[in-house]
Design a protein around this motif. Structure first.
Motif, mmCIF file in Angstrom:
data_model
loop_
_atom_site.group_PDB
_atom_site.id
_atom_site.type_symbol
_atom_site.label_atom_id
_atom_site.label_comp_id
_atom_site.label_asym_id
_atom_site.label_seq_id
_atom_site.Cartn_x
_atom_site.Cartn_y
_atom_site.Cartn_z
ATOM 1 N N VAL A 32 -5.970 28.211 -29.278
ATOM 2 C CA VAL A 32 -7.152 27.490 -28.817
ATOM 3 C C VAL A 32 -7.459 27.909 -27.385
ATOM 4 O O VAL A 32 -6.594 28.406 -26.668
ATOM 5 N N LYS A 33 -8.717 27.712 -26.982
ATOM 6 C CA LYS A 33 -9.079 28.003 -25.598
ATOM 7 C C LYS A 33 -9.696 26.763 -24.970
ATOM 8 O O LYS A 33 -10.367 25.964 -25.645
ATOM 9 N N ILE A 34 -9.469 26.624 -23.685
ATOM 10 C CA ILE A 34 -10.002 25.487 -22.939
ATOM 11 C C ILE A 34 -11.488 25.716 -22.702
ATOM 12 O O ILE A 34 -11.892 26.790 -22.252
ATOM 13 N N VAL A 35 -12.294 24.687 -22.976
ATOM 14 C CA VAL A 35 -13.726 24.780 -22.697
ATOM 15 C C VAL A 35 -14.161 23.794 -21.624
ATOM 16 O O VAL A 35 -15.238 23.952 -21.044
ATOM 17 N N ASP A 36 -13.316 22.780 -21.319
ATOM 18 C CA ASP A 36 -13.725 21.801 -20.310
ATOM 19 C C ASP A 36 -12.544 20.910 -19.910
ATOM 20 O O ASP A 36 -11.589 20.777 -20.664
ATOM 21 N N SER A 37 -12.649 20.313 -18.749
ATOM 22 C CA SER A 37 -11.749 19.292 -18.210
ATOM 23 C C SER A 37 -10.581 19.886 -17.431
ATOM 24 O O SER A 37 -10.342 21.082 -17.458
ATOM 25 N N GLU A 38 -9.876 19.000 -16.771
ATOM 26 C CA GLU A 38 -8.655 19.346 -16.059
ATOM 27 C C GLU A 38 -7.486 18.683 -16.752
ATOM 28 O O GLU A 38 -7.612 17.583 -17.295
ATOM 29 N N ILE A 39 -6.333 19.321 -16.696
ATOM 30 C CA ILE A 39 -5.140 18.795 -17.338
ATOM 31 C C ILE A 39 -4.718 17.492 -16.680
ATOM 32 O O ILE A 39 -4.609 17.412 -15.455
ATOM 33 N N SER A 40 -4.487 16.485 -17.507
ATOM 34 C CA SER A 40 -3.910 15.232 -17.025
ATOM 35 C C SER A 40 -3.329 14.480 -18.215
ATOM 36 O O SER A 40 -3.746 14.665 -19.353
ATOM 37 N N ILE A 41 -2.345 13.629 -17.930
ATOM 38 C CA ILE A 41 -1.728 12.805 -18.965
ATOM 39 C C ILE A 41 -2.578 11.550 -19.143
ATOM 40 O O ILE A 41 -2.796 10.810 -18.187
ATOM 41 N N LEU A 42 -3.029 11.315 -20.354
ATOM 42 C CA LEU A 42 -3.834 10.133 -20.640
ATOM 43 C C LEU A 42 -2.990 8.971 -21.139
ATOM 44 O O LEU A 42 -3.334 7.816 -20.922
ATOM 45 N N ASP A 43 -1.897 9.258 -21.829
ATOM 46 C CA ASP A 43 -1.052 8.218 -22.408
ATOM 47 C C ASP A 43 0.398 8.444 -21.972
ATOM 48 O O ASP A 43 1.124 9.217 -22.578
ATOM 49 N N HIS A 44 0.807 7.752 -20.916
ATOM 50 C CA HIS A 44 2.155 7.917 -20.368
ATOM 51 C C HIS A 44 3.239 7.341 -21.284
ATOM 52 O O HIS A 44 4.416 7.627 -21.088
ATOM 53 N N GLU A 45 2.852 6.542 -22.274
ATOM 54 C CA GLU A 45 3.828 6.037 -23.235
ATOM 55 C C GLU A 45 4.171 7.106 -24.272
ATOM 56 O O GLU A 45 5.195 7.016 -24.937
ATOM 57 N N GLU A 46 3.322 8.119 -24.403
ATOM 58 C CA GLU A 46 3.549 9.194 -25.373
ATOM 59 C C GLU A 46 3.975 10.501 -24.696
ATOM 60 O O GLU A 46 4.839 11.213 -25.193
ATOM 61 N N ILE A 47 3.360 10.831 -23.552
ATOM 62 C CA ILE A 47 3.592 12.112 -22.882
ATOM 63 C C ILE A 47 4.204 11.879 -21.502
ATOM 64 O O ILE A 47 3.653 11.147 -20.684
ATOM 65 N N GLU A 48 5.367 12.519 -21.256
ATOM 66 C CA GLU A 48 6.041 12.420 -19.957
ATOM 67 C C GLU A 48 5.529 13.437 -18.951
ATOM 68 O O GLU A 48 5.458 13.162 -17.758
ATOM 69 N N ASP A 49 5.223 14.654 -19.431
ATOM 70 C CA ASP A 49 4.887 15.740 -18.522
ATOM 71 C C ASP A 49 4.071 16.793 -19.262
ATOM 72 O O ASP A 49 4.157 16.908 -20.482
ATOM 73 N N ILE A 50 3.279 17.543 -18.502
ATOM 74 C CA ILE A 50 2.537 18.688 -19.018
ATOM 75 C C ILE A 50 2.772 19.824 -18.038
ATOM 76 O O ILE A 50 2.635 19.635 -16.829
#
Length: 138
Positions: A85-103
């Motif tokens: 996949v390729k990025i088309v928009d936005s900046e990386i950020s964690i939206l759900d800290h209960e599911e994702i610890e880090d990116i």
């Protein structure tokens, strides 16, 4: 055994030679993705899951790999579909800290170590040859 479809997105930065990986709470590092919901196509699920986990809007390019495994104790037979996949928009950020610890952007060697089930590694996937792996019974 219950069949379950799971999608993952391989987001690759050609200049840095890195891929985006997410650290799932209690489950370790994976590519961004998740389960396909009833009534969704693989592509729709992938776009939704990548957005939920990374805040990125992506465009699906091509199917790179299909993996499957039998989880005997859980009585589940997931099929994992990995797409480029390729990025088309936005900046990386964690939206759900209960599911994702880090990116993180991870170099190819580290990504290969975290995802040994891709027989020819991430570089092999990026060459466009569809990879299929049966990961066995666990």
């Amino acid at each position: 055994m219950k069949r379950e479809d799971v999608v993952y997105g391989l987001i690759f930065d050609e200049h840095k030679q890195k891929v985006i990986m997410v650290k799932n709470v209690g489950a370790g590092w994976t590519l961004p993705g998740g389960a396909v919901e009833k009534g969704e196509t693989l592509e729709e699920a992938l776009i939704r899951e990548v957005r939920e986990e990374t805040n990125l809007t992506v465009e699906v390019e091509e199917l790179l790999a299909v993996n499957e495994v039998f989880f005997i104790e859980k009585d589940v037979h997931p099929l994992f579909f990995t797409f480029k996949v390729k990025i088309v928009d936005s900046e990386i950020s964690i939206l759900d800290h209960e599911e994702i610890e880090d990116i993180q952007w991870v170099d190819l060697n580290e990504a290969d170590a975290l995802m040994p089930y891709f027989t020819e590694g991430v570089e092999g996937l990026l060459q466009g040859k569809l990879d299929y792996t049966f990961q066995g019974k666990r």
